[in-house]
Scaffold this motif. Sequence first.
Motif, PDB file in Angstrom:
ATOM      1  N   ILE A  42       4.860   9.936  -6.282  1.00 39.12           N
ATOM      2  CA  ILE A  42       3.506  11.430  -6.558  1.00 39.12           C
ATOM      3  C   ILE A  42       4.669  12.123  -6.663  1.00 39.12           C
ATOM      4  N   ASP A  43       4.222  13.087  -7.697  1.00 40.38           N
ATOM      5  CA  ASP A  43       4.516  14.860  -7.260  1.00 40.38           C
ATOM      6  C   ASP A  43       4.861  15.482  -6.663  1.00 40.38           C
ATOM      7  N   THR A  44       6.253  15.072  -5.873  1.00 42.48           N
ATOM      8  CA  THR A  44       6.453  16.217  -4.662  1.00 42.48           C
ATOM      9  C   THR A  44       7.122  16.888  -5.156  1.00 42.48           C
TER      10      THR A  44
ATOM     11  N   GLN B  77       1.281  -1.637  -0.414  1.00 40.56           N
ATOM     12  CA  GLN B  77      -0.290  -0.088  -0.473  1.00 40.56           C
ATOM     13  C   GLN B  77       0.175   1.222  -0.287  1.00 40.56           C
ATOM     14  N   MET B  78       1.706   1.354   0.348  1.00 40.26           N
ATOM     15  CA  MET B  78       3.095   2.781   1.122  1.00 40.26           C
ATOM     16  C   MET B  78       3.737   2.945  -0.317  1.00 40.26           C
ATOM     17  N   ASP B  79       3.979   2.097  -1.514  1.00 39.04           N
ATOM     18  CA  ASP B  79       4.584   1.798  -2.410  1.00 39.04           C
ATOM     19  C   ASP B  79       3.682   2.844  -3.216  1.00 39.04           C
ATOM     20  N   ALA B  80       2.689   3.222  -3.160  1.00 41.36           N
ATOM     21  CA  ALA B  80       1.631   4.481  -3.955  1.00 41.36           C
ATOM     22  C   ALA B  80       1.706   5.051  -3.470  1.00 41.36           C
ATOM     23  N   LEU B  81       2.960   6.068  -2.806  1.00 35.01           N
ATOM     24  CA  LEU B  81       3.728   7.313  -2.587  1.00 35.01           C
ATOM     25  C   LEU B  81       4.988   7.189  -3.840  1.00 35.01           C
ATOM     26  N   ALA B  82       5.386   6.043  -4.261  1.00 31.16           N
ATOM     27  CA  ALA B  82       6.423   6.782  -5.124  1.00 31.16           C
ATOM     28  C   ALA B  82       5.921   7.835  -6.590  1.00 31.16           C
TER      29      ALA B  82
ATOM     30  N   VAL C 261       8.519  20.490  -2.734  1.00 32.58           N
ATOM     31  CA  VAL C 261       7.626  20.867  -1.686  1.00 32.58           C
ATOM     32  C   VAL C 261       8.424  20.226  -0.095  1.00 32.58           C
ATOM     33  N   GLU C 262       8.223  21.531   0.759  1.00 25.68           N
ATOM     34  CA  GLU C 262       8.440  21.216   1.768  1.00 25.68           C
ATOM     35  C   GLU C 262       7.831  20.213   2.996  1.00 25.68           C
ATOM     36  N   PRO C 263       9.021  19.172   3.321  1.00 24.76           N
ATOM     37  CA  PRO C 263       8.258  17.863   3.660  1.00 24.76           C
ATOM     38  C   PRO C 263       7.805  18.602   5.554  1.00 24.76           C
ATOM     39  N   MET C 264       6.375  17.995   5.743  1.00 30.49           N
ATOM     40  CA  MET C 264       5.628  18.359   6.437  1.00 30.49           C
ATOM     41  C   MET C 264       5.922  18.126   7.756  1.00 30.49           C
ATOM     42  N   SER C 265       6.590  18.079   8.772  1.00 31.62           N
ATOM     43  CA  SER C 265       7.198  16.873  10.552  1.00 31.62           C
ATOM     44  C   SER C 265       6.175  17.807  11.117  1.00 31.62           C
ATOM     45  N   GLN C 266       5.473  18.156  11.162  1.00 27.43           N
ATOM     46  CA  GLN C 266       4.522  19.202  12.602  1.00 27.43           C
ATOM     47  C   GLN C 266       3.682  19.853  11.598  1.00 27.43           C
TER      48      GLN C 266
END
Lengths: 99, 478
Positions: A44-46, A37-42, A49-54
């Motif tokens: 996506i065009d990011t 399921q998690m492989d779906a992330l690969a 995009v700044e990672p959102m850690s909080q």
Amino acid sequence: MRLTEKDVRYVAALANITFADEEIGVMLHDLDGILGQMDALAGIDTEGVEPMSQVLFDAAENATLRADVERMPLENEVALANAPISGNGYFKVPRVIER
Amino acid sequence: MTNHTITSIREGLRAKQFSAVEVAREALEFAERENPKTNAYLMFCPERALSAAAEVDRKLAAGEDAGALAGVPIAVKDVILTKGVRTTCASKMLENYIPPYDATAIERIEAAGGVIIGKTNCDEFAMGSSNENSYFGPVRNPVALDCVPGGSSGGSAAVVAQGTAVVSLGSDTGGSIRQPASFCGVVGVTPTYGRVSRYGLVAFASSLDHIGPFARNVKDSATLLAAMAGRDPMDSTSANAPVPDYGAQLTGDVRGMKIGLPVEYMKHATGETADRIHEAVAKLQGMGCEVQDISLPSTDYAIATYYVICTAEASANLARFDGVRYGYRSAEAGGADSNKLAAMYCNTRGEGFGPEVKRRIMLGTYVLSHGYYDAYYLKAQKVRALIARDFTNAFQTVDAIMAPVSPFPAFRIGEKVNDPVSMYLSDIYTITGSLAGIPCMSVPCGTTGTGLPVGLQILCNHFEEQKMFRLAHAFENS
């Protein structure tokens, strides 16, 4: 299969968890399914995009700092009250260094 | 007991129909008698309850303000620390843990006159969607005893539905308040991230964890949230924003409020759940709301994003359970391994955690491990930003978003227990709001043909709980 039993044993060692042999196979099956399921992330065009850690809101930079005043920590015996084994004011663990 | 609200208790105390001690005694007696039906409470704390109630009676007799929650029997999910009262996280790991301090939410509730009567069952360390992952056995849904109450705050939803508490506290990381609220037919609120201090909430995924209320009506949920909300120096992620008077917003007037229906959610919603949502939205439209379709284009990636982030954070947070300072310690510290300390850690964690907790720690460890960090964890944090941006964009045109809480109503105990992927997929409608950190709630919107409750989810922008409550309250009274 993305994973092997060897991978599961390696991750279990990193996570400090002992598994019985029969649990390894179950864990392998479950982790593999979920990682599928998690492989779906690969895909996506990011780009850019700044990672959102909080979760962030608009606020002054020091808005979440508290006053720098002394506070009493837990007392020694209170801190030790839930320890499985303690003695002489310390947490006790199995011997690490042999004499 | 089963009909009491915060308001009815306040009025009864004022009119001297009963004392707070009498209410607490009756609540404890009723809850202890009814509990075997559902297994929703893990323990009761009569001494603490009666002493809090006596203090309320003393204040009332002295003519002092006894607080917004005066005399109200409250249950607390067993992942929230209560000083001197066992807090287990429904885990063998913490079976005998007695916290040395109270969570900030607990302190505030008792300062407002609330009477904590017991601790509720949940999924182990709040990990689960059915309450079947508890070391102390599953909770039964009081509406349909062969069904799950939802999870992870299943016990807290069940006691409010069953009437064995007036209101309760749960915690929500990816839907753990809203989903059990919808399954049990009660109101459940996940406030804005940072609205309620997490100090004393046993950490699961720190960037996603929330404490929030369950109640039998919207007004009570707003009253309980207001009592807990606000800045806390003990939690640096707690927001320094004023707490509005939520009660003043419950006017019943929703004319001109704009409601968005996300096409990405509604295209998957089928059957009676979708019917109830459409009927609820039509009702609000009839009361003067404007309804429009909106798009949350990153929805399809939410489950993968959520399970990467929450398991990664869980693997770090749960590293503290090592058998040294608190909790379970394995008797098997030796074995072939010459390093007895390392063996003690591994055996303690292998024996002390249940299967779902171990599964999540393993996943989280994997996605953080060398070679996978960028592909999973960093990627998920970027997609999380896209999901949050979807909401920011949507709230430029609408006041609130409405959606189902769960794709289906309460299912039978045991039905999904061996299929973790399917269990994770059922969180689709709740985790998007959790990832964005926005306030969301579930309010009952009818039942299926077989009598199972359905919840309407309302989502608003950061710190706009007042809009959410106004809509929910108007709908509830329509």
